[in-house]
Scaffold this motif. Structure first.
Motif, PDB file in Angstrom:
ATOM      1  N   GLY A   1       5.021  13.120  -8.841  1.00 20.88           N
ATOM      2  CA  GLY A   1       3.950  12.308  -8.269  1.00 20.88           C
ATOM      3  C   GLY A   1       3.255  11.442  -9.301  1.00 20.88           C
ATOM      4  O   GLY A   1       2.921  10.275  -9.032  1.00 20.88           O
ATOM      5  N   MET A   2       3.026  11.988 -10.496  1.00 23.28           N
ATOM      6  CA  MET A   2       2.397  11.198 -11.551  1.00 23.28           C
ATOM      7  C   MET A   2       3.289  10.038 -11.974  1.00 23.28           C
ATOM      8  O   MET A   2       2.814   8.916 -12.181  1.00 23.28           O
TER       9      MET A   2
ATOM     10  N   VAL B   1       0.850  -1.188   0.000  1.00 24.72           N
ATOM     11  CA  VAL B   1       0.000   0.000   0.000  1.00 24.72           C
ATOM     12  C   VAL B   1       0.888   1.241   0.000  1.00 24.72           C
ATOM     13  O   VAL B   1       1.741   1.397   0.880  1.00 24.72           O
ATOM     14  N   ALA B   2       0.687   2.090  -0.984  1.00 26.03           N
ATOM     15  CA  ALA B   2       1.510   3.288  -1.135  1.00 26.03           C
ATOM     16  C   ALA B   2       0.650   4.540  -1.082  1.00 26.03           C
ATOM     17  O   ALA B   2      -0.356   4.645  -1.787  1.00 26.03           O
ATOM     18  N   LEU B   3       1.039   5.474  -0.245  1.00 26.31           N
ATOM     19  CA  LEU B   3       0.421   6.797  -0.153  1.00 26.31           C
ATOM     20  C   LEU B   3       1.332   7.783  -0.874  1.00 26.31           C
ATOM     21  O   LEU B   3       2.514   7.913  -0.527  1.00 26.31           O
ATOM     22  N   ILE B   4       0.803   8.451  -1.885  1.00 24.33           N
ATOM     23  CA  ILE B   4       1.586   9.398  -2.684  1.00 24.33           C
ATOM     24  C   ILE B   4       0.927  10.769  -2.609  1.00 24.33           C
ATOM     25  O   ILE B   4      -0.219  10.934  -3.040  1.00 24.33           O
TER      26      ILE B   4
ATOM     27  N   ALA C   1       5.690  13.624  -2.771  1.00 23.90           N
ATOM     28  CA  ALA C   1       6.020  14.315  -4.019  1.00 23.90           C
ATOM     29  C   ALA C   1       5.371  15.685  -4.099  1.00 23.90           C
ATOM     30  O   ALA C   1       5.462  16.355  -5.132  1.00 23.90           O
ATOM     31  N   SER C   2       4.704  16.096  -3.054  1.00 22.63           N
ATOM     32  CA  SER C   2       4.101  17.431  -3.024  1.00 22.63           C
ATOM     33  C   SER C   2       5.175  18.463  -2.711  1.00 22.63           C
ATOM     34  O   SER C   2       6.178  18.163  -2.070  1.00 22.63           O
TER      35      SER C   2
ATOM     36  N   ALA D   1       3.851  -1.794 -10.647  1.00 16.29           N
ATOM     37  CA  ALA D   1       4.474  -2.799  -9.784  1.00 16.29           C
ATOM     38  C   ALA D   1       3.455  -3.564  -8.951  1.00 16.29           C
ATOM     39  O   ALA D   1       3.837  -4.463  -8.195  1.00 16.29           O
ATOM     40  N   GLY D   2       2.166  -3.209  -9.074  1.00 17.30           N
ATOM     41  CA  GLY D   2       1.118  -3.960  -8.386  1.00 17.30           C
ATOM     42  C   GLY D   2       0.713  -3.422  -7.033  1.00 17.30           C
ATOM     43  O   GLY D   2       0.032  -4.126  -6.270  1.00 17.30           O
ATOM     44  N   CYS D   3       1.093  -2.186  -6.719  1.00 16.30           N
ATOM     45  CA  CYS D   3       0.724  -1.604  -5.426  1.00 16.30           C
ATOM     46  C   CYS D   3      -0.742  -1.157  -5.417  1.00 16.30           C
ATOM     47  O   CYS D   3      -1.324  -0.843  -6.459  1.00 16.30           O
ATOM     48  N   LYS D   4      -1.297  -1.082  -4.217  1.00 17.92           N
ATOM     49  CA  LYS D   4      -2.566  -0.406  -3.981  1.00 17.92           C
ATOM     50  C   LYS D   4      -2.234   1.037  -3.621  1.00 17.92           C
ATOM     51  O   LYS D   4      -1.363   1.278  -2.786  1.00 17.92           O
ATOM     52  N   LEU D   5      -2.931   1.975  -4.238  1.00 16.95           N
ATOM     53  CA  LEU D   5      -2.522   3.366  -4.161  1.00 16.95           C
ATOM     54  C   LEU D   5      -3.550   4.249  -3.458  1.00 16.95           C
ATOM     55  O   LEU D   5      -4.755   4.099  -3.662  1.00 16.95           O
ATOM     56  N   VAL D   6      -3.037   5.171  -2.657  1.00 17.00           N
ATOM     57  CA  VAL D   6      -3.808   6.311  -2.176  1.00 17.00           C
ATOM     58  C   VAL D   6      -3.145   7.540  -2.768  1.00 17.00           C
ATOM     59  O   VAL D   6      -2.000   7.871  -2.434  1.00 17.00           O
ATOM     60  N   LEU D   7      -3.835   8.175  -3.694  1.00 15.28           N
ATOM     61  CA  LEU D   7      -3.283   9.320  -4.416  1.00 15.28           C
ATOM     62  C   LEU D   7      -3.882  10.607  -3.868  1.00 15.28           C
ATOM     63  O   LEU D   7      -5.104  10.743  -3.782  1.00 15.28           O
ATOM     64  N   VAL D   8      -3.023  11.556  -3.540  1.00 16.16           N
ATOM     65  CA  VAL D   8      -3.432  12.808  -2.912  1.00 16.16           C
ATOM     66  C   VAL D   8      -2.966  13.973  -3.768  1.00 16.16           C
ATOM     67  O   VAL D   8      -1.788  14.042  -4.155  1.00 16.16           O
ATOM     68  N   ALA D   9      -3.874  14.888  -4.070  1.00 19.95           N
ATOM     69  CA  ALA D   9      -3.501  16.084  -4.826  1.00 19.95           C
ATOM     70  C   ALA D   9      -4.581  17.140  -4.654  1.00 19.95           C
ATOM     71  O   ALA D   9      -5.743  16.822  -4.376  1.00 19.95           O
TER      72      ALA D   9
END
Length: 264
Positions: free
Chosen positions: A28-29, A17-20, A99-100, A38-46
């Protein structure tokens, strides 16, 4: 599994699980695409909802599970909340990619203290708050990977109004080293990727054939031993390394993705 018999297994982060944060920005993109692939589950924040939806759709199309949060990590409560929402969605947090950030360019006598402080807040304070929030959860888990985004400008100055940006990235490097020392005993590694110019919507003009772009590009390339500017795929290897078990013995490092720019 015998790592020496299957060394690529060290880079396997499927179902992590990755928080970006800053997921709609240039780095970030790229990070979202790499970790989705790579098969991660993502939490994308922007903060940009339209751009956030676009990158989320792209990652969905790659087969990734994606949760989006339309906000910016501007204070302690928001940063803590991002980690809490990640745990609520997926039950754990394996990877944090910060990456913010921002840059404002002005010579020192043209830059206001308010602008200087805004850059420092976005690049330093928010990185610290996000790392702090993630570290609490990762300590409970007994493992975690924190990847901050620095820059070659954390090491090198710049003559064209980069006092705030250079100072902020030098501070990011300091946070990386200090937290690497502090959190290593908890099974948490903290490292930073420090790119130089790479292709993105913000730098696309530098890759054009115009007279201005060619002049700027050639001046820059004179300092780059590999003789080219960076491409998004040049960030894939460093990020996969720092996000995976392959980097378990590496912490507090600044990994320069710069074609040798800082070496000479």
């Amino acid at each position: 599994m015998n790592v020496m018999a299957n060394p690529l297994s060290m880079f396997d982060i499927k179902d992590n699980v990755a928080l970006i944060t800053g997921a709609s920005g240039a780095f970030g993109m790229v990070a979202a695409r790499i970790l989705a692939g790579a098969g991660c589950k993502l939490v994308l924040v922007a903060g940009n909802q339209a751009a956030l939806d676009d990158i989320a759709d792209e990652c969905h199309g790659m087969g990734a599970e994606v949760t989006t949060i339309n906000t910016r990590p501007t204070d302690e409560d928001i940063c803590n909340g991002l980690v809490a929402q990640t745990i609520e969605a997926y039950g754990k947090l394996d990877i944090l990619v910060v990456a913010s950030g921002m840059n404002k360019v002005a010579l020192i006598n043209d830059m206001t203290p308010e602008t200087f402080n805004a850059v420092m807040d976005a690049n330093v304070n928010q990185s610290w708050l996000l790392a702090r929030a993630a570290a609490g959860q990762m300590k409970t888990q007994g493992h975690g990977k924190i990847v901050l985004v620095s820059s070659a400008r954390g090491l090198l100055g710049h003559p064209a109004g980069y006092t705030a940006y250079c100072a902020s990235k030098a501070a990011t490097d300091g946070i990386t080293k200090s937290l690497g020392c502090e959190l290593g005993a908890h099974g948490i590694t903290v490292n930073a990727i420090a790119p130089t110019v790479f292709r993105s919507p913000l730098t696309a003009w530098m890759f054009e054939d115009s007279e201005e772009a060619t002049k700027v590009r050639n001046g820059f390339l004179a300092r780059v031993p590999v003789g080219r500017l960076g491409e998004p795929e040049d960030l894939a290897g460093p990020l996969l390394f720092l996000a995976s078990k392959a980097s378990d013995f590496y912490t507090g490092h600044i990994l320069y993705a710069d074609g040798g720019y800082t070496a000479g």
